[in-house]
Design a protein around this motif. Structure first.
Motif, PDB file in Angstrom:
ATOM      1  N   GLY A  88       0.833  -1.189   0.000  1.00  0.00           N
ATOM      2  CA  GLY A  88       0.000   0.000   0.000  1.00  0.00           C
ATOM      3  C   GLY A  88       0.871   1.243   0.000  1.00  0.00           C
ATOM      4  O   GLY A  88       1.840   1.345   0.751  1.00  0.00           O
ATOM      5  N   GLN A  89       0.539   2.189  -0.908  1.00  0.00           N
ATOM      6  CA  GLN A  89       1.283   3.444  -1.035  1.00  0.00           C
ATOM      7  C   GLN A  89       2.766   3.204  -1.340  1.00  0.00           C
ATOM      8  O   GLN A  89       3.603   4.073  -1.113  1.00  0.00           O
ATOM      9  CB  GLN A  89       1.116   4.320   0.214  1.00  0.00           C
ATOM     10  N   ILE A  91       5.361   1.764  -0.133  1.00  0.00           N
ATOM     11  CA  ILE A  91       6.367   2.163   0.859  1.00  0.00           C
ATOM     12  C   ILE A  91       7.686   1.428   0.675  1.00  0.00           C
ATOM     13  O   ILE A  91       8.739   1.951   1.037  1.00  0.00           O
ATOM     14  CB  ILE A  91       5.868   1.981   2.302  1.00  0.00           C
ATOM     15  N   TYR A 108       2.660   1.873 -10.457  1.00  0.00           N
ATOM     16  CA  TYR A 108       1.945   0.727  -9.901  1.00  0.00           C
ATOM     17  C   TYR A 108       1.221  -0.050 -10.988  1.00  0.00           C
ATOM     18  O   TYR A 108       0.349   0.493 -11.672  1.00  0.00           O
ATOM     19  CB  TYR A 108       0.934   1.131  -8.818  1.00  0.00           C
ATOM     20  N   LEU A 360      -5.789  -6.095  -7.344  1.00  0.00           N
ATOM     21  CA  LEU A 360      -6.685  -6.188  -6.189  1.00  0.00           C
ATOM     22  C   LEU A 360      -6.022  -5.558  -4.980  1.00  0.00           C
ATOM     23  O   LEU A 360      -4.816  -5.348  -4.934  1.00  0.00           O
ATOM     24  CB  LEU A 360      -7.011  -7.644  -5.866  1.00  0.00           C
ATOM     25  N   SER A 361      -6.843  -5.240  -3.986  1.00  0.00           N
ATOM     26  CA  SER A 361      -6.329  -4.923  -2.655  1.00  0.00           C
ATOM     27  C   SER A 361      -7.154  -5.749  -1.685  1.00  0.00           C
ATOM     28  O   SER A 361      -8.181  -6.320  -2.058  1.00  0.00           O
ATOM     29  CB  SER A 361      -6.458  -3.440  -2.345  1.00  0.00           C
ATOM     30  N   GLU A 367     -14.577  -6.398  -0.205  1.00  0.00           N
ATOM     31  CA  GLU A 367     -15.838  -5.791  -0.628  1.00  0.00           C
ATOM     32  C   GLU A 367     -16.485  -6.557  -1.782  1.00  0.00           C
ATOM     33  O   GLU A 367     -17.456  -6.089  -2.375  1.00  0.00           O
ATOM     34  CB  GLU A 367     -15.606  -4.318  -1.011  1.00  0.00           C
TER      35      GLU A 367
ATOM     36  N   GLU B  53     -14.900   3.296  -1.668  1.00  0.00           N
ATOM     37  CA  GLU B  53     -13.922   3.011  -2.716  1.00  0.00           C
ATOM     38  C   GLU B  53     -14.597   3.012  -4.090  1.00  0.00           C
ATOM     39  O   GLU B  53     -14.063   3.560  -5.062  1.00  0.00           O
ATOM     40  CB  GLU B  53     -13.247   1.658  -2.455  1.00  0.00           C
ATOM     41  N   LEU B  86      -4.874   7.379  -4.169  1.00  0.00           N
ATOM     42  CA  LEU B  86      -4.179   7.198  -2.887  1.00  0.00           C
ATOM     43  C   LEU B  86      -4.383   5.833  -2.256  1.00  0.00           C
ATOM     44  O   LEU B  86      -3.667   5.463  -1.328  1.00  0.00           O
ATOM     45  CB  LEU B  86      -4.667   8.248  -1.878  1.00  0.00           C
ATOM     46  N   LEU B  87      -5.357   5.091  -2.736  1.00  0.00           N
ATOM     47  CA  LEU B  87      -5.723   3.856  -2.039  1.00  0.00           C
ATOM     48  C   LEU B  87      -4.694   2.756  -2.259  1.00  0.00           C
ATOM     49  O   LEU B  87      -3.977   2.752  -3.255  1.00  0.00           O
ATOM     50  CB  LEU B  87      -7.100   3.386  -2.513  1.00  0.00           C
ATOM     51  N   GLY B  88      -4.628   1.814  -1.324  1.00  0.00           N
ATOM     52  CA  GLY B  88      -3.735   0.680  -1.462  1.00  0.00           C
ATOM     53  C   GLY B  88      -3.991  -0.025  -2.773  1.00  0.00           C
ATOM     54  O   GLY B  88      -5.135  -0.282  -3.156  1.00  0.00           O
ATOM     55  N   GLN B  89      -2.900  -0.296  -3.512  1.00  0.00           N
ATOM     56  CA  GLN B  89      -2.973  -0.980  -4.796  1.00  0.00           C
ATOM     57  C   GLN B  89      -3.846  -0.212  -5.802  1.00  0.00           C
ATOM     58  O   GLN B  89      -4.345  -0.772  -6.780  1.00  0.00           O
ATOM     59  CB  GLN B  89      -3.457  -2.425  -4.639  1.00  0.00           C
ATOM     60  N   ILE B  91      -6.830   0.882  -6.173  1.00  0.00           N
ATOM     61  CA  ILE B  91      -8.079   0.277  -6.649  1.00  0.00           C
ATOM     62  C   ILE B  91      -9.058   1.309  -7.198  1.00  0.00           C
ATOM     63  O   ILE B  91      -9.878   0.987  -8.051  1.00  0.00           O
ATOM     64  CB  ILE B  91      -8.776  -0.568  -5.560  1.00  0.00           C
ATOM     65  N   SER B  93      -8.399   3.708  -9.174  1.00  0.00           N
ATOM     66  CA  SER B  93      -8.083   3.862 -10.600  1.00  0.00           C
ATOM     67  C   SER B  93      -8.435   2.604 -11.383  1.00  0.00           C
ATOM     68  O   SER B  93      -9.086   2.670 -12.433  1.00  0.00           O
ATOM     69  CB  SER B  93      -6.595   4.180 -10.780  1.00  0.00           C
ATOM     70  N   LYS B 146     -10.336   6.123   5.879  1.00  0.00           N
ATOM     71  CA  LYS B 146     -10.303   4.680   6.175  1.00  0.00           C
ATOM     72  C   LYS B 146      -8.929   4.106   5.852  1.00  0.00           C
ATOM     73  O   LYS B 146      -8.408   3.262   6.585  1.00  0.00           O
ATOM     74  CB  LYS B 146     -11.395   4.006   5.337  1.00  0.00           C
ATOM     75  N   GLU B 147      -8.336   4.564   4.752  1.00  0.00           N
ATOM     76  CA  GLU B 147      -7.058   4.012   4.298  1.00  0.00           C
ATOM     77  C   GLU B 147      -5.898   4.462   5.189  1.00  0.00           C
ATOM     78  O   GLU B 147      -4.977   3.684   5.458  1.00  0.00           O
ATOM     79  CB  GLU B 147      -6.791   4.473   2.860  1.00  0.00           C
ATOM     80  N   PHE B 148      -5.936   5.707   5.642  1.00  0.00           N
ATOM     81  CA  PHE B 148      -4.761   6.266   6.308  1.00  0.00           C
ATOM     82  C   PHE B 148      -4.937   6.493   7.805  1.00  0.00           C
ATOM     83  O   PHE B 148      -3.965   6.517   8.538  1.00  0.00           O
ATOM     84  CB  PHE B 148      -4.375   7.611   5.678  1.00  0.00           C
ATOM     85  N   SER B 361       2.220   5.167   4.433  1.00  0.00           N
ATOM     86  CA  SER B 361       1.054   4.293   4.498  1.00  0.00           C
ATOM     87  C   SER B 361       0.741   4.122   5.974  1.00  0.00           C
ATOM     88  O   SER B 361       1.540   4.498   6.830  1.00  0.00           O
ATOM     89  CB  SER B 361       1.332   2.938   3.845  1.00  0.00           C
TER      90      SER B 361
END
Lengths: 383, 383
Positions: A88-89, A91, A108, A360-361, A367, B53, B86-89, B91, B93, B146-148, B361
């Motif tokens: 995530g992000q 890092i 990414y 995926l995340s 979800e 999301e 900004l979201l993990g992986q 998603i 986009s 929620k993400e951060f 993250s």
């Protein structure tokens, strides 16, 4: 010739040389079939760090450092660094490469990021925006399990179609000019590399798998007879067949690999036989069969020349890795350790290399969303 | 003239036109000082979806769809889409743009991603790899919290230096050729946009803030007298001053903004007065002061021409947004709604636009890591 081929492919105006490459992997990867070929194998998957995320950053930093050791002028010449990972992000990349202070583009594309970085990197050089730049990607088994599934401590069961995230990183120095690093007489590509591993052991005290510097199996001693270059790119589209099983990534990514290969062959009006090998990133054994079947339905048989980095890197039965290896570090480390040397030695003249990514995340998975795939292809040729 | 300027800047060989642009934002953004300027304002921050999301994906899709409505040939001409969030992986986009089926490069530079996409996008066009392409980025207040930080339901307190993640997206059509969309007589840039909002309401039943199509305040009716183009790029480096306070992102990012502006001015041998405005992404009021102070120490006074998208988008005191807006969608939507129209109208001749990103993250934060920053700059000029 126009650079823009068909709807989604690019013919570079001039070859973009992969001037140097380097790989750094973990213990399990070092024990696998390609173990002797990696530049650096750590016996400690934490590489002396406190967290798995820091460890992944350290593998990425190690791969780039090795690149700069191999080509000592590269650090001052590299105009950009294109980096990415699975966390995530991102890092692992941010903390892995920040100390190099090179202008950076974060990318990414899940496990396809290695292909994305080589695609954009080669276009930046071909377009005249840099003489040299670095591409690097990484993954780590433990940080990926924590990011996508369950912490290792839970001891979750893994189905046979699941893959094992590779702990490792691969880095490349792209260049407008060839490297001139061809072997002379008995000089081989491996000669300086294990030395690096030993030096690391001396300097840092990290446990390094003993590589028997002067006693490598003959298969590792590949002469670098040719320059290696990227000559064309086919950019991935997101493909979503609605697969939702995060334990079957091969099935999620195979449609994207099929789409990219199909578009590539159509755009350039080529047959699979044009390439010595067509090499995906981490479809694994299950995804491989799906890809071959899907392409067969479209009239292309790649079964005699398809190879998958995830299948090559582990011995699935002995190592308990099920369908194969995966992750940003899988295609990246196998390209550096196994594929590029075979093009450089003259064994293969031309390969189509396409890392594959599952978009995926854990949030999208939880979800109930599907797992779309993407695959970025580059043509790599001996020069 | 060489394309490579100094150590980290790029002078494009020819202007890369921003042929069209579009913005889609949430309710709070629509109620802010720039509310009348966005193309699409939703009264429902879920946009009819079940999760935050999915909602963010919908805002991104909406922005790109608006772009394609404004330039009806763009969908068939766009060779690439460069997207990030900004979201993990990423998603937001992946799921936001997958249905467009355009070859895609996923980018990550935290809230600087808009600048990264315009940088890489303009280089791809300048290098001859595409005639047209799309850049899009997004963020969403609720998905980002929620993400951060914490889910909204926790009702966590927010310190005065914190920023408020913008719910919204901005999309751009970059092109080798100018758009020819200049205003003729009374035609303005806003005329077709509110109509889209109403159409959306009719078609989907989503509640849309009433934009009073034919009764917009005079300030919104800006004539498009000039083409707008990107002419130069300065690529960000990761800067880490060791700040660890995730509630003070402005302080984390200000050193990166300072570094990019400083390198830009040095590379091109320019003074701040060369630009009508120097505009950062989302430093907010706290980060703005730090940036101005840091650059003053380096001998550059930008205090009379610095502007920050995060400060512009909200009325901090009235809207409870503290130091300002932030997120990938902040710089992106403000650029589309507020900045580009002012260059197109002739109010500003030339701006330096640099979205700013904080590379953290929740994992890196919880593991006690610092929060490095990065800022990607592009020069945007009237033609």
């Amino acid at each position: 010739m126009s650079k823009q081929i068909g709807m989604s492919s690019t013919q570079l105006a001039a070859p973009v040389y992969i001037r140097e490459w380097a790989s750094a992997v973990g213990k399990k990867e070092g024990e696998g079939p390609l173990g002797q070929l990696f530049d650096f194998v750590s016996g400690d998957d934490l590489l002396g760090n406190k967290t798995w995320e820091e460890a992944e950053s350290a593998f990425q930093k190690k791969a780039v450092s090795l690149l700069f050791e191999k080509d000592t002028e590269a650090y001052n010449r590299a105009r950009f660094i294109l980096a990415g990972d699975l966390l995530g992000q991102e890092i692992a990349s941010s903390f892995g490469i920040k100390d190099f202070r090179i202008p950076m583009f974060g990318l990414y594309g899940a496990c396809s990021t290695c292909g994305e970085s080589l695609s954009l990197g080669s276009m930046l050089i071909d377009g005249g925006f840099a003489e040299q730049l670095v591409c690097v990607t990484s993954s780590h088994f433990a940080s990926a399990e924590k990011e996508f599934r369950y912490p290792l401590d839970y001891g979750s069961q893994r189905p046979p179609c699941s893959t094992w995230t590779v702990t490792g990183s691969g880095a490349y120095l792209l260049s407008r000019e060839p490297g001139g690093h061809l072997s002379e007489g008995g000089k081989t590509m491996k000669s300086c590399l294990s030395a690096t591993g030993h030096e690391e052991e001396r300097n840092t005290g990290h446990k390094v798998v003993d590589r028997q510097m002067f006693d490598l199996p003959q298969k590792c001693l590949i002469e670098r007879k040719h320059e290696v270059a990227i000559t064309a790119v086919t950019t991935g589209k997101i493909m979503d067949y609605g697969v939702k099983d995060s334990m079957n990534m091969g099935a999620c990514m195979a449609p994207a690999a099929c789409d990219t290969i199909y578009r590539h062959l159509k755009d350039f009006d080529r047959q699979p036989g044009f390439y010595d090998k067509i090499i995906t990133g981490d479809l694994g054994t299950v995804g491989q069969q799906i890809l071959i079947d899907l392409l067969m339905q479209k009239g292309y048989d790649i079964s005699d020349r398809h190879m998958d980095c995830g299948i090559e890197i582990f011995n699935g039965e002995e190592q308990g890795t099920n369908a194969g290896g995966s992750g940003c570090g899988c295609a990246a480390s196998v390209l550096a350790a196994y594929l590029l040397p075979r093009v450089a030695s003259g064994e293969w003249k031309r390969i189509l290399f396409l890392p594959t990514g599952a978009l995926l995340s854990k949030v999208s998975f939880n979800e109930g969303k599907s797992i779309p795939g993407i695959a970025h292809a580059v043509v790599i040729e001996q020069m």
